[in-house]
Design a protein around this motif. Structure first.
Motif, PDB file in Angstrom:
ATOM      1  N   GLY A   2       0.866  -1.192   0.000  1.00  0.00           N
ATOM      2  CA  GLY A   2       0.000   0.000   0.000  1.00  0.00           C
ATOM      3  C   GLY A   2       0.892   1.227   0.000  1.00  0.00           C
ATOM      4  N   VAL A   3       0.307   2.368  -0.317  1.00  0.00           N
ATOM      5  CA  VAL A   3       1.116   3.592  -0.408  1.00  0.00           C
ATOM      6  C   VAL A   3       0.427   4.725   0.358  1.00  0.00           C
ATOM      7  N   ASP A   4       1.195   5.436   1.173  1.00  0.00           N
ATOM      8  CA  ASP A   4       0.685   6.578   1.940  1.00  0.00           C
ATOM      9  C   ASP A   4       1.185   7.916   1.399  1.00  0.00           C
ATOM     10  N   ILE A   5       2.359   7.896   0.732  1.00  0.00           N
ATOM     11  CA  ILE A   5       2.988   9.138   0.269  1.00  0.00           C
ATOM     12  C   ILE A   5       3.460   8.938  -1.178  1.00  0.00           C
ATOM     13  N   ILE A   6       3.057   9.845  -2.045  1.00  0.00           N
ATOM     14  CA  ILE A   6       3.534   9.808  -3.438  1.00  0.00           C
ATOM     15  C   ILE A   6       4.282  11.112  -3.699  1.00  0.00           C
ATOM     16  N   VAL A   7       5.544  11.011  -4.076  1.00  0.00           N
ATOM     17  CA  VAL A   7       6.297  12.210  -4.472  1.00  0.00           C
ATOM     18  C   VAL A   7       6.573  12.111  -5.973  1.00  0.00           C
ATOM     19  N   GLU A  48      -8.846   4.905   1.412  1.00  0.00           N
ATOM     20  CA  GLU A  48      -9.273   4.160   2.616  1.00  0.00           C
ATOM     21  C   GLU A  48      -8.555   4.630   3.882  1.00  0.00           C
ATOM     22  N   HIS A  49      -7.338   5.196   3.727  1.00  0.00           N
ATOM     23  CA  HIS A  49      -6.562   5.526   4.931  1.00  0.00           C
ATOM     24  C   HIS A  49      -5.939   6.915   4.920  1.00  0.00           C
ATOM     25  N   GLY A  50      -6.139   7.672   3.842  1.00  0.00           N
ATOM     26  CA  GLY A  50      -5.537   9.005   3.761  1.00  0.00           C
ATOM     27  C   GLY A  50      -4.105   8.952   3.253  1.00  0.00           C
ATOM     28  N   GLY A  51      -3.532  10.112   3.014  1.00  0.00           N
ATOM     29  CA  GLY A  51      -2.160  10.155   2.505  1.00  0.00           C
ATOM     30  C   GLY A  51      -1.796  11.541   2.025  1.00  0.00           C
ATOM     31  N   VAL A  52      -0.642  11.620   1.375  1.00  0.00           N
ATOM     32  CA  VAL A  52      -0.144  12.905   0.871  1.00  0.00           C
ATOM     33  C   VAL A  52       0.439  12.699  -0.528  1.00  0.00           C
ATOM     34  N   VAL A  53       0.119  13.628  -1.423  1.00  0.00           N
ATOM     35  CA  VAL A  53       0.682  13.606  -2.779  1.00  0.00           C
ATOM     36  C   VAL A  53       1.453  14.910  -2.987  1.00  0.00           C
ATOM     37  N   VAL A  54       2.691  14.784  -3.457  1.00  0.00           N
ATOM     38  CA  VAL A  54       3.527  15.970  -3.724  1.00  0.00           C
ATOM     39  C   VAL A  54       3.863  16.009  -5.218  1.00  0.00           C
ATOM     40  N   HIS A  55       3.781  17.195  -5.798  1.00  0.00           N
ATOM     41  CA  HIS A  55       4.187  17.386  -7.192  1.00  0.00           C
ATOM     42  C   HIS A  55       5.355  18.356  -7.238  1.00  0.00           C
ATOM     43  N   ARG A 108      -3.994  14.878   1.356  1.00  0.00           N
ATOM     44  CA  ARG A 108      -3.495  16.227   1.069  1.00  0.00           C
ATOM     45  C   ARG A 108      -2.684  16.197  -0.224  1.00  0.00           C
ATOM     46  N   VAL A 109      -2.772  17.281  -0.989  1.00  0.00           N
ATOM     47  CA  VAL A 109      -2.047  17.371  -2.270  1.00  0.00           C
ATOM     48  C   VAL A 109      -1.365  18.738  -2.333  1.00  0.00           C
ATOM     49  N   VAL A 110      -0.065  18.739  -2.528  1.00  0.00           N
ATOM     50  CA  VAL A 110       0.666  20.010  -2.606  1.00  0.00           C
ATOM     51  C   VAL A 110       1.643  19.976  -3.784  1.00  0.00           C
ATOM     52  N   SER A 111       2.037  21.157  -4.228  1.00  0.00           N
ATOM     53  CA  SER A 111       3.146  21.211  -5.179  1.00  0.00           C
ATOM     54  C   SER A 111       4.250  22.090  -4.609  1.00  0.00           C
ATOM     55  N   VAL A 112       5.465  21.791  -5.015  1.00  0.00           N
ATOM     56  CA  VAL A 112       6.598  22.649  -4.659  1.00  0.00           C
ATOM     57  C   VAL A 112       7.151  23.215  -5.961  1.00  0.00           C
ATOM     58  N   CYS A 113       7.358  24.513  -5.969  1.00  0.00           N
ATOM     59  CA  CYS A 113       7.733  25.232  -7.185  1.00  0.00           C
ATOM     60  C   CYS A 113       9.176  25.701  -6.994  1.00  0.00           C
ATOM     61  N   LEU A 114      10.087  25.049  -7.703  1.00  0.00           N
ATOM     62  CA  LEU A 114      11.506  25.200  -7.361  1.00  0.00           C
ATOM     63  C   LEU A 114      12.252  26.166  -8.267  1.00  0.00           C
ATOM     64  N   SER A 131      -0.393  19.099   8.635  1.00  0.00           N
ATOM     65  CA  SER A 131      -1.707  18.476   8.440  1.00  0.00           C
ATOM     66  C   SER A 131      -2.811  19.433   7.983  1.00  0.00           C
ATOM     67  N   TRP A 132      -2.552  20.750   8.018  1.00  0.00           N
ATOM     68  CA  TRP A 132      -3.576  21.694   7.525  1.00  0.00           C
ATOM     69  C   TRP A 132      -3.142  22.349   6.213  1.00  0.00           C
ATOM     70  N   ILE A 133      -2.145  21.749   5.574  1.00  0.00           N
ATOM     71  CA  ILE A 133      -1.663  22.319   4.301  1.00  0.00           C
ATOM     72  C   ILE A 133      -2.097  21.410   3.154  1.00  0.00           C
ATOM     73  N   THR A 134      -2.950  21.926   2.309  1.00  0.00           N
ATOM     74  CA  THR A 134      -3.288  21.232   1.068  1.00  0.00           C
ATOM     75  C   THR A 134      -3.660  22.243   0.008  1.00  0.00           C
ATOM     76  N   GLY A 135      -3.487  21.861  -1.255  1.00  0.00           N
ATOM     77  CA  GLY A 135      -3.828  22.762  -2.364  1.00  0.00           C
ATOM     78  C   GLY A 135      -2.824  23.888  -2.552  1.00  0.00           C
ATOM     79  N   SER A 136      -1.746  23.870  -1.781  1.00  0.00           N
ATOM     80  CA  SER A 136      -0.762  24.965  -1.845  1.00  0.00           C
ATOM     81  C   SER A 136       0.312  24.680  -2.890  1.00  0.00           C
ATOM     82  N   ASN A 137       0.847  25.747  -3.426  1.00  0.00           N
ATOM     83  CA  ASN A 137       2.018  25.654  -4.299  1.00  0.00           C
ATOM     84  C   ASN A 137       3.129  26.410  -3.586  1.00  0.00           C
TER      85      ASN A 137
END
Ligand SMILES: NC(=O)c1ccc[n+]([C@@H]2O[C@H](COP(=O)([O-])OP(=O)(O)OC[C@H]3O[C@@H](n4cnc5c(N)ncnc54)[C@H](OP(=O)(O)O)[C@@H]3O)[C@@H](O)[C@H]2O)c1
Length: 262
Positions: A85-90, A133-140, A180-186, A244-250
């Motif tokens: 299973g996967v909880d974090i996708i980078v 089913e269990h929550g997680g975090v996706v980073v772009h 939660r889904v966030v992006s980092v703009c480098l 835990s309160w950060i989502t949709g942010s770039n």
């Protein structure tokens, strides 16, 4: 005495038992992120097309070309099997292999969209449904090319712009499931890719690679290129319960470069 450049250790074990995939984890920013997640206690599976001599010890390496549908499917299936299973996708794999006017780049548009944008769309489609089913975090992982729209990088900028917009929209769709889904703009980070970029630019336009590095650093208010650890630290925070309160942010991480453009 602590200085601005000394790093305060993040809480140890904050990702204990979490299951993470990091695309493009064999070198550069992806390898630094994988190392940081391992250090925080996560189980980490990484991917790349080639060898992974610089992959962090402890990461499981799955070779895959993520610019193709089959490559993404293979990586997703193997990672799910290895981790249970996967909880974090980078979604970090990406880059730019040509530095010319986009009018001359007909053949490179599709590949650039595939690796910088569609790879993430496809990987998320494969892994996120079970995450519900269990929550997680996706980073772009995106780029300030989306802001600066550098003329010779427009195909790359367009692909990363699509990624940022998709990231924002996906966050709204998945928030009710605790994902939660966030992006980092480098900005400019010193990696094998930035070294290759310098060499290609010098080949195309002349000049000296060291001068170019100095010029790039001088354009950054904090006076230096980024270090992959600058990015890995931020990603570790973003995937941790501390965010835990950060989502949709770039989140822009660029030494102040884009602020100085305004
Ligand atoms: N460095 C910067 O200044 C900078 C600035 C802004 C944004 N970024 C973004 O940050 C991310 C990482 O960049 P980086 O500088 O660390 O690049 P890098 O040093 O070239 O590393 C890229 C990683 O992605 C993998 N990769 C590339 N194409 C792939 C493919 N088709 N399938 C699977 N894996 C692939 C590479 O392995 P293989 O080549 O073996 O496949 C490698 O592991 C990218 O998304 C880039 O656009 C970088």
């Amino acid at each position: 005495m602590a200085t601005e450049n000394s790093r305060t250790p993040a809480p140890s074990g904050e990702l204990a038992g979490r299951r993470a995939v990091v695309t493009g984890g064999s070198r550069g920013i992806g390898a630094a992120i994988a190392r940081e997640l391992l250090d925080a206690g996560a189980h980490v599976v990484i991917s790349a097309r080639g060898e992974a001599p610089d992959a962090p010890p402890g990461a499981v390496f799955v070779p895959a070309d993520l610019s193709t549908r089959d490559g993404v499917r293979h990586f997703a299936d193997t990672a799910r099997e290895l981790l249970g299973g996967v909880d974090i996708i980078v979604n970090n794999a990406g880059g730019c292999r040509s530095f010319q006017s986009v009018l001359e780049l007909e053949n490179d548009w599709q590949y650039t969209m595939d690796i910088n944008f569609l790879a993430a769309v496809r990987l998320n489609a494969a892994l996120v449904p079970a995450m519900r089913e269990h929550g997680g975090v996706v980073v772009h992982v995106s780029s300030i090319a989306t802001v600066a729209a550098y003329p010779n990088l427009l195909h790359y900028a367009a692909a990363k712009s699509a990624l940022e917009t998709y990231s924002k929209g996906l966050s709204a769709e998945l928030a009710p499931d605790g994902i939660r889904v966030v992006s980092v703009c480098l900005g400019n980070v010193e990696t094998p890719a930035s070294k290759t970029a310098r060499t290609r630019i010098v080949e195309l336009h002349g000049g000296d690679a060291d001068d170019l590095t100095g010029q790039w650093a001088a354009e950054i208010p904090l006076g230096r290129l980024g270090d992959p650890r600058d990015i890995a630290d931020a990603v570790r925070f973003l995937v941790s319960p501390r965010a835990s309160w950060i989502t949709g942010s770039n989140i822009v991480i660029d030494g102040g470069k884009t602020a100085s453009l305004c």
